[in-house]
Design an enzyme around this catalytic site. Structure first.
Site, short mmCIF file in Angstrom:
data_model
loop_
_atom_site.label_atom_id
_atom_site.label_comp_id
_atom_site.label_asym_id
_atom_site.label_seq_id
_atom_site.Cartn_x
_atom_site.Cartn_y
_atom_site.Cartn_z
N TYR A 164 70.42 75.87 107.46
CA TYR A 164 71.34 75.26 108.43
C TYR A 164 71.31 75.98 109.78
CZ TYR A 164 75.62 73.85 110.79
OH TYR A 164 76.51 73.37 111.72
N HIS A 194 77.46 71.38 123.63
CA HIS A 194 78.73 72.02 123.30
C HIS A 194 79.44 72.57 124.53
CE1 HIS A 194 77.35 71.44 119.31
NE2 HIS A 194 78.16 72.32 118.72
N ASN A 307 78.75 81.08 118.37
CA ASN A 307 79.58 80.95 117.18
C ASN A 307 80.40 82.20 116.92
OD1 ASN A 307 79.17 80.29 113.68
ND2 ASN A 307 80.43 79.19 115.16
N TYR A 395 126.11 92.98 122.95
CA TYR A 395 124.89 93.09 122.15
C TYR A 395 123.65 93.32 123.01
CZ TYR A 395 127.49 91.18 118.16
OH TYR A 395 128.38 90.98 117.14
N ARG A 398 123.76 97.27 123.36
CA ARG A 398 123.74 98.15 122.19
C ARG A 398 122.76 97.71 121.12
NH1 ARG A 398 128.44 96.61 118.17
NH2 ARG A 398 129.53 94.96 119.30
N PHE A 449 84.14 82.75 111.17
CA PHE A 449 84.38 82.28 112.53
C PHE A 449 85.82 81.79 112.70
CE2 PHE A 449 82.54 78.92 109.90
CZ PHE A 449 83.63 78.05 109.85
N GLU A 534 84.76 70.07 109.94
CA GLU A 534 85.65 71.16 110.34
C GLU A 534 87.08 70.62 110.28
OE1 GLU A 534 83.97 71.94 114.15
OE2 GLU A 534 82.03 72.51 113.30
#
Length: 667
Positions: A164, A194, A307, A395, A398, A449, A534
């Site tokens: 792959y 991409h 990647n 508050y 403190r 990844f 994905e």
């Protein structure tokens, strides 16, 4: 022969100059002539002579005298811009230099190096690399590992094994086998397709951090990149040649594909690139101007470059560093406000915090004591209300130790893990999708990844650091409200004629409200992508970007509180506060004068903000010596609490001792 790169209406043109005595006007006309030649309609001009223009440098935008000679005014291969008179610049036009690039106006090429091996990089190292303080080189061990992993890839290609991303397509096309003759084209196509991000480009600092992290991943020796290509990437980093990387487009799995693809696109000489020398220009010209060649991708190298989760992790490291800095200074600012509001330190008693021994709570309480302990640092302000009839504080004063909690320590631990300081096994910084195990002579597809770890850590960091602003805004309200502070309304004399801090408080409230929306966790969301391959993603890129925005808002809110507290001091004079807080007051007054009557306030807020973010002279650096001296004097054989090592067994020692006596009537 000298050559100049000239920008005309969005086009970059290389203009050779045979005669150095030619003028800048000649250079402009020649660039316009070449521009017209490339346009079917001559760019809308009848002739070069009718074009009126001026020329400026891309770096610094300085205007050039048209009558100067090119050899006197320009360096060889310098980048300049021809601006046509009458052109209206689009508000969306990306200028010659990106946002924040003024920080690089004094850029000097570093001389020192950081050696990367994929295991030892810290968040502090990364931030310094982003600031351009160091160059990069590989250790010999890293070089050897890179070579070994590349040998595995070469063997796969030679034997035509189906693997792959090396000899197949990507994602849905994983079963499509690619012939050997097109394996290089496959990698280039991957990077080009991409590179689909949108939005503003990352600033130079963040681009450098991203590039440095990617180099660190590749130095690990699991990606299969060749040493030759990796050295080219390092050369680009060392020359500060930074590709155009849009900030939006990553879903955080598989890795930050879009941002890293834009990074790789510039390195192969396509798209835009920036350097301190050139400003923005076509990548091939920027590389050439620095004597560098575009990378020619070999099989698997496109995948190796794109990647990983370096976008999330690099921005996350910046977020952690900035959050830590503002968290420390928030304690000092809150202590100053408590002093102005005539509060008590009884709430920071050691015995109280021993009962609930959370690390951050203990340290914050200790800092309050170190800054306000009347026995150690006499305070005339504290003495003035020793026998008042107030029993306890609100508050927002403190409960500072309890509100701060341990968000910073938790997030720091995660990112130190990711930067390999604590463990030599990094999930997000050093592993990629297709990992090459040289010792096994094989590649394995995994999921390292995925950006879930840093995404969740950053969501938590944003929520935690936001509370510093939320509680700060309430203290600003108390400072400005005369019924709560016993000070003039909005901290100004002649109220009505003057409005004082009225709208500064509104600004703080607006920032806190905006943060509430930004603190919604991005990591709870996921959208399936890549044809359901994905099908679960981290959305870590947005987690990182919004965490940085939250932190910036927190810095600004605390800057307003710092100004308000110092202004409150003016109304308590001639009484003086403790020595460390007087030093903080003096630091603020060195850049912002007291508010005697209304004036333009935004510059004062910006000046105070700079005091919180500057590294060399800031509020923490002024107060730190007093805090550490108190620690040494009150804790036997003590040292500052390490951000990476803490045990409950040492808690009592770290808390120190000391009981203040403000508000004798407190129950």
């Amino acid at each position: 022969m000298p050559r100049y790169t000239v920008h005309v209406r969005g086009e970059w043109l290389a203009v050779p100059c045979l005669n150095g005595s030619n003028t800048i006007r000649w250079l402009g006309k020649e660039a316009v002539r070449r521009y017209m030649k490339n346009k079917p309609d001559n760019g809308g001009f009848a002739s070069v002579e009718e074009v009126k223009f001026y020329i400026r440098r891309c770096k610094g935008l300085g205007l050039l005298d048209l009558d100067d000679t090119v050899e006197d005014a320009l360096e060889d291969n310098e980048f300049v811009e021809v601006v046509i008179e009458g052109d209206i610049m689009s508000p969306d036009f990306i200028p010659s230099q990106p946002e924040g690039v003024h920080l690089y106006s004094k850029y000097r090429e570093p001389e020192q190096y950081i050696s990367l091996d994929g295991n030892s990089l810290t968040t502090e190292d990364l931030v310094n690399l982003g600031k351009g303080l160091y160059k990069i080189k590989l250790t010999r061990e890293a070089e050897a590992k890179v070579k070994q992993s590349r040998e595995v890839i070469e063997r796969i290609v030679k034997e035509q094994t189906v693997v792959y991303g090396i000899t197949t397509g990507f994602g849905k096309f994983a079963r499509t086998v690619i012939p050997n003759s097109k394996l290089r084209e496959l990698q280039v196509n991957l990077v080009r397709s991409h590179s689909a991000g949108v939005g503003k480009p990352l600033t130079p600092e963040r681009s450098r951090m991203l590039l440095a992290l990617r180099i660190n991943v590749l130095a690990k020796g699991y990606s299969g990149i060749s040493l030759e290509t990796l050295q080219q990437v390092i050369e680009a980093f060392n020359a500060s040649c930074l590709p155009y990387i849009p900030e939006k487009g990553t879903v955080g799995a598989s890795g930050d594909l879009a941002p890293l693809s834009h990074l790789a696109l510039g390195l192969i000489g396509e798209g835009k690139m920036w350097s301190p020398k050139s400003g923005w220009a076509d990548a091939k010209y920027v590389l050439e101007a620095h004597g560098l060649r575009p990378i020619t991708l070999k099989p698997k190298e496109g995948l190796a470059l794109i990647n990983g989760t370096q976008m999330i992790t690099s921005l996350g490291c910046e977020a952690v560093e900035r959050a830590g800095a503002i968290a420390r200074q928030a304690d000092i600012i809150a202590a100053l406000t408590l002093e102005v509001l005539k509060g008590t330190t009884r709430a920071f008693d050691t015995d109280i915090h021993a009962v609930r021994p959370h690390r951050g709570q203990v340290e914050v309480a200790f800092r309050f004591r170190s800054l306000l302990d009347s026995d150690h640092h006499p305070s005339e302000i504290a003495e003035s209300h020793r026998f008042c009839d107030r029993v306890q504080d609100a508050y927002t004063m403190r409960c500072c130790p309890q509100v701060k909690t341990d968000f910073f320590f938790h997030s720091l631990k995660i990112f130190q893990f990711l930067s390999c300081k604590l463990f030599h096994s990094c999930l997000c910084l050093n592993f990629s999708f297709k990992m090459v195990f040289a010792e096994r002579a094989e590649t394995i597809s995994g999921g390292n990844f995925h950006g879930e770890y840093p995404a969740k850590a950053l969501d938590y960091l944003a929520i935690g650091v936001h509370e510093l602003a939320a509680i700060s805004e309430r203290r600003i309200e108390r400072l400005c409200n005369p019924s709560l502070s016993e000070l003039p309304a909005f901290l100004v004399t002649e109220g009505g004629l003057n409005s004082g801090f009225m709208i500064a408080h509104c600004t703080a409230a607006a920032l806190v409200s905006e943060n509430k929306a930004l603190c919604h966790p991005s990591s709870v969301d996921s959208l399936s992508t890549s044809a359901a391959t994905e099908d679960h993603v981290s959305m870590g890129g947005w987690a990182a970007r919004k965490a940085l925005r939250v932190i910036e808002h927190v810095e600004q809110v605390l800057a307003i509180e710092l100004l308000a507290a110092c202004q409150g001091i003016e109304f308590l004079r001639p009484l003086r506060t403790t020595t460390p807080l007087e030093k903080v007051y003096e630091l603020v007054r060195s850049v912002v004068r007291p508010w005697m009557k209304d004036r333009f306030m935004a510059p004062d807020i910006e000046a105070a903000h700079r005091l919180l973010v500057e590294q060399k002279v800031n509020v923490w650096e002024v107060a730190k010596p007093y805090i550490e001296k108190y620690r040494r004097e009150h804790i036997p054989e003590s040292r500052p609490i390490s951000p990476t090592a803490f045990s409950l067994g040492s808690l009592e020692t770290n808390m120190g001792i000391g009981h203040d006596h403000r508000h004798q009537n407190e129950l």
